[in-house]
Enzyme design. Structure first.
Site, short mmCIF file in Angstrom:
data_model
loop_
_atom_site.label_atom_id
_atom_site.label_comp_id
_atom_site.label_asym_id
_atom_site.label_seq_id
_atom_site.Cartn_x
_atom_site.Cartn_y
_atom_site.Cartn_z
N HIS A 119 -0.57 -40.71 41.33
CA HIS A 119 -1.19 -39.93 40.40
C HIS A 119 -2.49 -39.43 40.65
CE1 HIS A 119 -0.59 -38.81 35.84
NE2 HIS A 119 -1.44 -38.40 36.39
N GLU A 145 5.32 -45.31 35.96
CA GLU A 145 4.21 -45.50 36.85
C GLU A 145 3.81 -46.89 36.29
OE1 GLU A 145 1.30 -42.48 36.45
OE2 GLU A 145 2.95 -40.85 37.22
N GLY A 166 0.72 -21.96 32.47
CA GLY A 166 -0.64 -22.31 31.87
C GLY A 166 -1.68 -22.38 32.68
N ARG A 167 -2.80 -23.08 32.21
CA ARG A 167 -4.09 -22.82 33.35
C ARG A 167 -3.80 -23.59 34.73
NH1 ARG A 167 -6.42 -24.54 28.29
NH2 ARG A 167 -5.59 -26.69 29.16
N ILE A 168 -3.17 -24.59 34.76
CA ILE A 168 -2.80 -25.12 36.07
C ILE A 168 -1.87 -24.23 36.74
CG2 ILE A 168 -2.00 -27.02 37.59
CD1 ILE A 168 -3.22 -28.93 34.84
N THR A 211 3.23 -32.54 39.80
CA THR A 211 1.99 -32.81 39.60
C THR A 211 1.80 -32.91 38.33
OG1 THR A 211 0.91 -30.94 39.88
CG2 THR A 211 0.68 -32.24 41.68
N SER A 212 2.73 -32.87 37.36
CA SER A 212 2.67 -32.81 36.02
C SER A 212 2.78 -34.32 35.16
CB SER A 212 3.71 -31.88 35.36
OG SER A 212 5.08 -32.09 35.58
N ARG A 213 4.15 -34.70 34.94
CA ARG A 213 4.20 -35.93 34.28
C ARG A 213 5.62 -36.47 34.91
NH1 ARG A 213 -0.29 -36.22 33.45
NH2 ARG A 213 -1.18 -36.92 31.58
C1 GLV Z 1 -4.13 -36.24 34.44
O1 GLV Z 1 -2.85 -36.51 34.72
C2 GLV Z 1 -4.22 -35.36 33.26
O2 GLV Z 1 -3.61 -35.39 32.31
O3 GLV Z 1 -5.55 -35.16 32.98
#
Ligand code: GLV
Length: 326
Positions: free
Chosen positions: A285, A268, A156-158, A237-239
């Protein structure tokens, strides 16, 4: 007409605060710690709107405690903390903040990739501890990033912003996603589609950019980790719950993978002790944590609230049907 009452679980940034205050009767939570659950539910009793962070869980009990609530504006792009179907059922609109944090989050995936590959955190600790006695030829030799193969899961965008950065490092980019990107996008980003197993077998760095949902929870399990190269690194860096953390610890301990850069964790702020190893870089995070981007995220959330209470469709509504029935 009385102004809508809105609870905001953080002081946010001035621009967002001013916008909210221009339209709503605002109550900001400004203590440094997150509000305790009871306190949070108590504050919602008489509120028409809520601006919350990803640390707040919006579920049935929240909606029961907030009978007047009509909109939840989550200051994050991910919204796994919000039970959207439950909100829809009760006629509560839900919004998120897409589009404004892609570049900053992509930067952070690269921060982790570079830091773990080049052993920056270990080296920094060594210097601070006063252990550095002089330059040596083989001190903290790491792994090259440039010229390697970057495997992006979720395009996706990221994911695409991560891919764009790879060009400067002369990397080969391969990706996997639910739907394959259009040919012109693949061409522009010089990214080649791979099925997941092939990607895992080819990539030197595997970076996760999928949202957390029923399909992706624990998707990165032992068999997937064990398909990675023993020289490869996992970046998340997602979840956190997308990765089976116990399996990741096992993969690290048994040297099935070379290391990991982790910004997110299963529970977390708890971090599995097995992840606290030299070849793992840990962050609390921080993906979107630049002042500029957090300011933009706050503003987008405020704009969604203001649009809603001015009778317009919030630009980032996730459940338009939640508005109709409200
Ligand atoms: C950060 O983790 C977000 O989902 O914006």
């Amino acid at each position: 007409m009385p102004k809508a009452k809105v609870f905001i679980t953080h002081p946010l940034y001035p621009e967002a605060r001013n916008l909210l205050q221009s339209c709503c009767d605002c109550e900001f939570w400004s203590k440094p710690e997150r509000p305790a659950r009871d306190e949070f539910l108590g504050r919602l009793k008489d509120k028409d709107g809520l601006v919350c962070l990803l640390t707040e869980r919006i579920a049935e009990d929240t909606l029961r405690a907030a009978a007047k609530l009509r909109i939840v504006a989550n200051v994050a792009v991910g919204y796994d903390n919000v039970d959207v179907p439950a909100c829809t059922k009760r006629g509560v609109a839900v919004t998120n903040t897409p589009g404004v944090l892609d570049e900053t989050t992509a930067d952070f995936a690269w921060v982790l990739m570079m830091a773990v590959a080049r052993r920056l955190v270990e080296a920094d600790q060594y210097v601070r501890a006063g252990s550095w006695k002089g330059w040596d030829f083989d001190q903290f030799c790491g792994t090259d990033v440039w010229g390697k193969t970057l495997g992006i899961i979720g395009f996706g965008r990221i994911g695409r912003a991560v891919a764009r950065r790879a060009a400067g490092f002369g990397m080969k980019v391969i990706y996997n996603s639910k739907t394959r990107a259009a040919e012109d996008i693949e061409k522009e980003l010089r990214a080649e589609y791979r099925d997941l197993n092939t990607l895992l077998a080819e990539a030197d760095f595997v970076t996760l950019h999928v949202p957390l949902n029923g399909d992706t929870r624990q998707m990165f399990d032992a068999p997937k980790l064990f398909r990675m190269k023993p020289t490869a690194f996992l970046i998340n860096t997602s979840r956190g719950p997308i990765v089976d953390e116990a399996a990741l610890v096992h993969a690290l301990e048994s040297k099935k993978i070379a290391g990991a850069g982790l910004d997110v964790f299963e529970q977390e702020p708890f971090v599995h002790p097995g992840l606290k190893r030299p070849n793992v870089v840990l962050a609390p995070h921080l993906g979107s944590a630049s002042n500029e981007t957090r300011g933009r995220m706050a503003l987008v959330a405020a704009q969604n609230i203001v649009a809603f209470f001015q009778g317009q469709r919030p630009p980032n509504v996730l459940n338009p049907e939640g508005i109709k029935s409200s």
